[in-house]
Design a protein around this motif. Structure first.
Motif, mmCIF file in Angstrom:
data_model
loop_
_atom_site.group_PDB
_atom_site.id
_atom_site.type_symbol
_atom_site.label_atom_id
_atom_site.label_comp_id
_atom_site.label_asym_id
_atom_site.label_seq_id
_atom_site.Cartn_x
_atom_site.Cartn_y
_atom_site.Cartn_z
ATOM 1 N N SER A 23 13.968 21.987 -18.276
ATOM 2 C CA SER A 23 14.806 23.185 -18.159
ATOM 3 C C SER A 23 15.912 23.226 -19.196
ATOM 4 C CB SER A 23 15.415 23.265 -16.764
ATOM 5 O OG SER A 23 14.404 23.398 -15.794
ATOM 6 N N SER A 24 16.429 22.052 -19.606
ATOM 7 C CA SER A 24 17.526 22.080 -20.568
ATOM 8 C C SER A 24 17.055 22.519 -21.953
ATOM 9 C CB SER A 24 18.209 20.712 -20.654
ATOM 10 O OG SER A 24 17.370 19.770 -21.286
ATOM 11 N N ARG A 25 15.769 22.529 -22.186
ATOM 12 C CA ARG A 25 15.252 23.009 -23.470
ATOM 13 C C ARG A 25 14.695 24.434 -23.382
ATOM 14 N NH1 ARG A 25 12.683 17.922 -26.694
ATOM 15 N NH2 ARG A 25 12.717 19.470 -28.376
ATOM 16 N N LEU A 26 14.766 25.025 -22.228
ATOM 17 C CA LEU A 26 14.264 26.386 -22.050
ATOM 18 C C LEU A 26 15.366 27.382 -22.386
ATOM 19 C CD1 LEU A 26 12.025 28.323 -20.967
ATOM 20 C CD2 LEU A 26 13.070 28.074 -18.717
ATOM 21 N N GLN A 66 14.209 22.617 -30.861
ATOM 22 C CA GLN A 66 14.943 22.035 -29.734
ATOM 23 C C GLN A 66 14.849 22.905 -28.488
ATOM 24 O OE1 GLN A 66 15.947 19.056 -29.776
ATOM 25 N NE2 GLN A 66 17.269 18.892 -27.994
ATOM 26 N N ARG A 67 14.962 24.205 -28.643
ATOM 27 C CA ARG A 67 14.921 25.083 -27.464
ATOM 28 C C ARG A 67 13.828 26.137 -27.654
ATOM 29 N NH1 ARG A 67 19.608 27.881 -26.329
ATOM 30 N NH2 ARG A 67 19.499 27.568 -24.084
ATOM 31 N N PHE A 68 13.070 26.360 -26.592
ATOM 32 C CA PHE A 68 11.952 27.302 -26.671
ATOM 33 C C PHE A 68 12.131 28.425 -25.656
ATOM 34 C CE2 PHE A 68 10.770 23.686 -23.995
ATOM 35 C CZ PHE A 68 10.479 24.302 -22.808
ATOM 36 N N SER A 69 11.570 29.560 -25.979
ATOM 37 C CA SER A 69 11.476 30.659 -25.024
ATOM 38 C C SER A 69 10.007 30.904 -24.709
ATOM 39 C CB SER A 69 12.094 31.944 -25.585
ATOM 40 O OG SER A 69 13.501 31.894 -25.535
ATOM 41 N N ILE A 70 9.760 31.446 -23.530
ATOM 42 C CA ILE A 70 8.413 31.787 -23.096
ATOM 43 C C ILE A 70 8.315 33.303 -23.009
ATOM 44 C CG2 ILE A 70 6.755 31.604 -21.204
ATOM 45 C CD1 ILE A 70 7.967 28.869 -20.536
ATOM 46 N N VAL A 71 7.303 33.860 -23.649
ATOM 47 C CA VAL A 71 7.017 35.291 -23.555
ATOM 48 C C VAL A 71 5.788 35.450 -22.676
ATOM 49 C CG1 VAL A 71 6.328 37.346 -24.837
ATOM 50 C CG2 VAL A 71 8.071 35.802 -25.767
ATOM 51 N N GLY A 76 16.430 15.804 -24.004
ATOM 52 C CA GLY A 76 16.432 16.462 -22.706
ATOM 53 C C GLY A 76 15.456 15.856 -21.717
ATOM 54 N N LEU A 77 15.039 14.616 -21.925
ATOM 55 C CA LEU A 77 13.981 14.025 -21.105
ATOM 56 C C LEU A 77 14.469 12.895 -20.208
ATOM 57 C CD1 LEU A 77 11.098 14.138 -23.713
ATOM 58 C CD2 LEU A 77 11.139 15.309 -21.516
ATOM 59 N N SER A 78 15.782 12.807 -19.999
ATOM 60 C CA SER A 78 16.294 11.701 -19.181
ATOM 61 C C SER A 78 15.721 11.696 -17.773
ATOM 62 C CB SER A 78 17.823 11.766 -19.107
ATOM 63 O OG SER A 78 18.384 11.582 -20.382
ATOM 64 N N SER A 79 15.410 12.879 -17.233
ATOM 65 C CA SER A 79 14.906 12.895 -15.854
ATOM 66 C C SER A 79 13.494 12.322 -15.771
ATOM 67 C CB SER A 79 14.936 14.320 -15.283
ATOM 68 O OG SER A 79 13.975 15.133 -15.906
ATOM 69 N N ARG A 80 12.826 12.167 -16.884
ATOM 70 C CA ARG A 80 11.482 11.570 -16.876
ATOM 71 C C ARG A 80 11.495 10.113 -17.338
ATOM 72 N NH1 ARG A 80 7.112 16.232 -18.366
ATOM 73 N NH2 ARG A 80 5.702 14.548 -17.756
ATOM 74 N N LEU A 81 12.659 9.605 -17.653
ATOM 75 C CA LEU A 81 12.775 8.210 -18.095
ATOM 76 C C LEU A 81 12.942 7.295 -16.885
ATOM 77 C CD1 LEU A 81 13.170 6.158 -20.447
ATOM 78 C CD2 LEU A 81 15.606 6.658 -20.304
#
Lengths: 254, 254, 254, 254, 254, 254
Positions: free
Chosen positions: E133-136, E108-113, D131-136
């Motif tokens: 954002s794609s990993r949120l 791969q995907r995280f949530s924020i509390v 998910g890091l293509s925007s930072r590459l």
């Protein structure tokens, strides 16, 4: 300054709503002309209907743009707008494009409140085509069948409730009341929705005025330059003339 | 099985290229009918021209879909395809959609080789509308003015060179030779491009055959269900009949 | 034409479902061979299981591809497909890739109905790897534990209900019934889901036939060219031979 | 603390580079063990090679993870890492994942400098999967064929030049020197590249130490929970045991 | 090694929580210094508050960075971090950046509390600015008004429940407990959440230690090089000195 | 109507350019007031400078917003704009936000022509924060060091050349001349660039006028509602008063 608003649908009652809100919004000295499509459907909810509307809008623009300082496609979804921007000798905008520009100046994420469930996919695709999906919080629509000319009166309360849910549940910073049948509603419910609320017609009128005054110029190169000259046949005389004029004269027209 | 291919442009020479490649690609027993738009331009490079083509394609489809098992919009950019998918009683596809589906089955990133510089923006927007921009390596186009019916003969070498640059410089895994005027070129230059090479017409013919055989059903709900019944006026009898048939009978038509 | 379908899992009952649907879908004259992995798990729901399946699929492909005109990885998630595309002397596809290609030809946004909750993350990552997340409306899965060979019988009604929710609540234009254990279900519930419904096995069979007939060529350059020759050790003879053949002969193999 | 580094390739010379840099980077008291895959290729440039490496890494991890506090997949591209994270009783990371985490803590956009042109597509897909293509900012690679154990000596100057171009032309804020064959290069060219420069092995060692000390816990739910128990056959005893242990005991293992 | 943690808010009770968790997390020999902003608000929930915090953090960093090996902005949202990275003579990180790096190494995907509803938009924008954002998976927050120094005691159960919903309903693989007021909570509820759980303060401390030990270098070029020398006025002497030192000496400072 | 323009930098010469263009652009009856920051740098190119500018802009806005109908942050990058939108009792916009809104009404993809190379990263991040990266064709900047008050005179030809390259090489449909030091340039080079050309100051003035006339309302809910009341200390009296007024009175202020 004269603005030409083209309702790409056949509903005179909606054209009247458009004209009323356009005149309320326009600056002093701005003349408003509203045309209603002679062919098409009552209001656009789908891609097929939008295709019909785009063609009708182009015919009307070709016939009537003379003398206009800017042209507005007066239906949400902006049928035909990108096409017209390639050929008209003046700026052009549409209700969605203009409403989204207003929304982006008022907050980070916006929701769209619309007149039906069916219309939601078409609006979502329009927002996506404008590259603004990341700022779209949600699209919510009315469930019940509607009388297009009276939807503001009959369903006003329901529309306010939908807007409140967009703020509370979807994280909207701004509400866009979408569709020409809702023209003027933002004004009449002012203060009842707890975030800035945007109307398509007044946005389009004001942004069109700005485009006229900015004199940013028309495209002689790039993807909005006029289509290259090439063989054609069977076009209406007005469309053929519009194409020819764009190909020959855009530089001079600026 | 009968496939109806609609050239939304007025070029009979291109329709002949389309018909030839379609017949070479079709399975035994598949009948190919190609229609040429009576109104419009020679070939589509811009949004305005695509708008004209979409309307012409819809008129032709409304008039001639009877008896067809699938309809193909036979111009790159697929003008009118999404609209027709809402109303036709059979599957529909288009050259771009079908070519991209083929490309996605042959590699991860594809480049499009096109007949002009101007056409690139319109193609890029089409790819974006299909949500496939992340798989698009590049779009390269011819520089010189073109004779649309002879572009394969006159510029074939140049097109091969553009394709090679897409592979070497842009990272393309697959080449899409774009535009009906290039129909059949992939076949004639077979083996000269070092990655899989895709043709729009043959892709559309084969995928249309597949859609017919799959019997996946038509949409009675969702955003491709027929437009809701509503007032309309001034439509051609064929378009009005197509709308009415879709609204009443899609369930039965499956 | 001969298609080789590789079930990368150990379930003979699923291989039977695959073979049945593949034969129902294939064109006259297409021969179907289905292999079952000798090592692995009953069905793939996670990345670890997919890694096992990818390796098993590669071993089977190396051993048995001779004589096949195309190879199909017959599990949703397409374990090993991208790897095999680099080395096989013929086209290759997989159930997910093929089903998504079908779905994209039938509507704008698709939902996936799957056999378990756990499998959803793996499918979402597969869709993302194909760059199609913007067209994914949702993935819904069964809650209850399952008997993999009988899930169609035991849970058919529940699967139809999930599909209906995808249409009504998630905005799906197309339903993909996912996973080899659901092979053939789209056919048996035809007409009960109000949008086009896609099956992975029949999609893969038909698209594989198309790839064979298209003769688009194999990659001699780009990221799907065979791996560069280099030292290796301990590979099975079949895998070593497959690598060597790809490195030496892909041009000739076309 | 003991860290187990698994080189999923057969190159002992590369394993030595890995071990040397790992020991230079580790905290006092951290024990480093490096394993070399008994089967596979010299180094991974393609998806097929990565598939082989993933399987080899899993076998080695199953056999040797006992006693390790964390496992590192010691090849760029992290073959098998996501799979192992589902089943190992300890944290796991890989060279790419760890290097990208370091890069993200040092700047906004990073470039990857790699050992070959061919490897670029595989690295780009790895970055995209994270998910890091925007930072590459870019991936640049060596052109010439390489002697994998001596690439730092033979091509060190060229690698520095590539890094400088990433900064000057591509807008990189951080450089990632990619691939186990470059282990330690960041250290030896320190100060010659005008932006922070990251090494995969040292990043993986330090982040693994952090993961061990953080005691964040292992997944008992979500998509990294162990695969559900189900029938399997033909797995090596070590892989079968690893699966069984994960399914039964992950809660207790924390 | 000395780490300087800057609480950009005025809450001494939160600074105490930060200091306690930082000392529990730090390696032997790492010295922890925590500063509290003399001006600002109790805790940051909005962009305006973040702007105040960024400025306060920069003032404190300019005054007190001498002798620190790394600087940590100790508020979620990392106010001022990107600015400080351009000018400090040592590595810098922040609670969000560090927590997300940890999360990305654990799933791969995280949530924020989070501690409030209002804070969610600000956190979402922070994650988006980091390109993640794609990993949120989701951000969930407490509803009730809070006593910032006692939120762990008063609302600990509610926070655990929110985390469980993130896993079960939103597909989170990892939980990030967000905000300095929750510093240490991950430690005290260890084992109660069924996926890896990440704390911002301990992540920042450990990653800062790693950055110091990696010696990756500071940017002398690219977008994190010091601002170009130019006229300024009215800056505090410490900020002016920091700017001047960065412009003159960054190369030497490495 | 009175518009308050805040130059967040210390350059009086730039404030004069801003004031001149603002007065040329404003409607009859619109009063223009321009403030220059008493503290800060000559012009903003980096995140650290933007942080200083944001704080200065907030102080000035708190001191001087009384009597203004709208506030404009008059530097490209809009430092502090999102923060001010939460607390001011009137609409607020900034040069970038307004210029991008204009650009989006004039074409599909825009390029930004800027005064330095260094500034490009900061502008790219600003465009990304507005969610408009997919519409950004390129950012090109001057190479040579500059005299900020005379850049239009000294480098006007070079800026036109950069704009032409954006159109020809990058596919720009619209050019944005970026940065307050270029205020008015679009007007003076009118007709020399072959696509519509946008100026930030005139865009901001006109859009601010529109926001005032639209009366869309201020946010009492959502993420632009005023920050929740909480303890603070050490704020300037004007900032404290602005916060208090926003918290107490936004509803009444509309």
């Amino acid at each position: 300054m004269k603005l030409l608003l083209i309702n790409p649908n056949i509903s005179d009652s909606v054209s009247q709503l458009i004209a009323d809100e356009a005149r309320r919004s326009a600056s002093p000295g701005t003349e408003i002309e509203v045309l209603t499509a002679p062919t098409g459907v009552a209001y656009i909810e789908t891609r097929f209907e939008a295709m019909l509307g785009a063609h009708a809008a182009a015919q009307l623009a070709a016939q009537h743009h003379e003398g206009a300082d800017a042209v507005i496609v007066a239906a949400f979804g902006d049928p035909g707008l990108m096409a017209l921007r390639e050929v008209l000798p003046c700026p052009a905008t549409g209700l969605t494009e203009a409403a989204l520009a207003s929304a982006c100046l008022l907050g980070q994420r916006f929701s769209i409140v619309a007149i039906s469930q069916r219309i939601r996919a078409w609006y979502a695709e329009t927002v996506q085509a404008y590259g603004l999906s990341s700022r779209l919080a949600s699209i919510r629509g009315l469930d019940e069948p509607l009388d297009i000319g009276k939807v503001q009166d009959n369903q006003g309360e329901r529309l306010v409730q939908l807007a409140e849910r967009c703020v509370r549940e979807d994280g909207a910073d701004v509400i866009v009341l979408a569709g020409a049948p809702l023209a003027g509603l933002a004004r009449s419910i002012q203060g009842r929705i707890p975030v800035p609320t945007v109307d398509g017609v007044s946005s389009a009128v004001r942004h069109a005025e700005t485009l006229v005054k900015m004199k940013a110029g028309l495209a002689r190169a790039g993807s909005f330059a006029p289509p290259p000259a090439k063989a054609h046949q069977g076009l209406t005389p007005e469309v053929a003339a519009l194409l020819a004029k764009a190909q020959q004269g855009r530089g001079a027209a600026q």
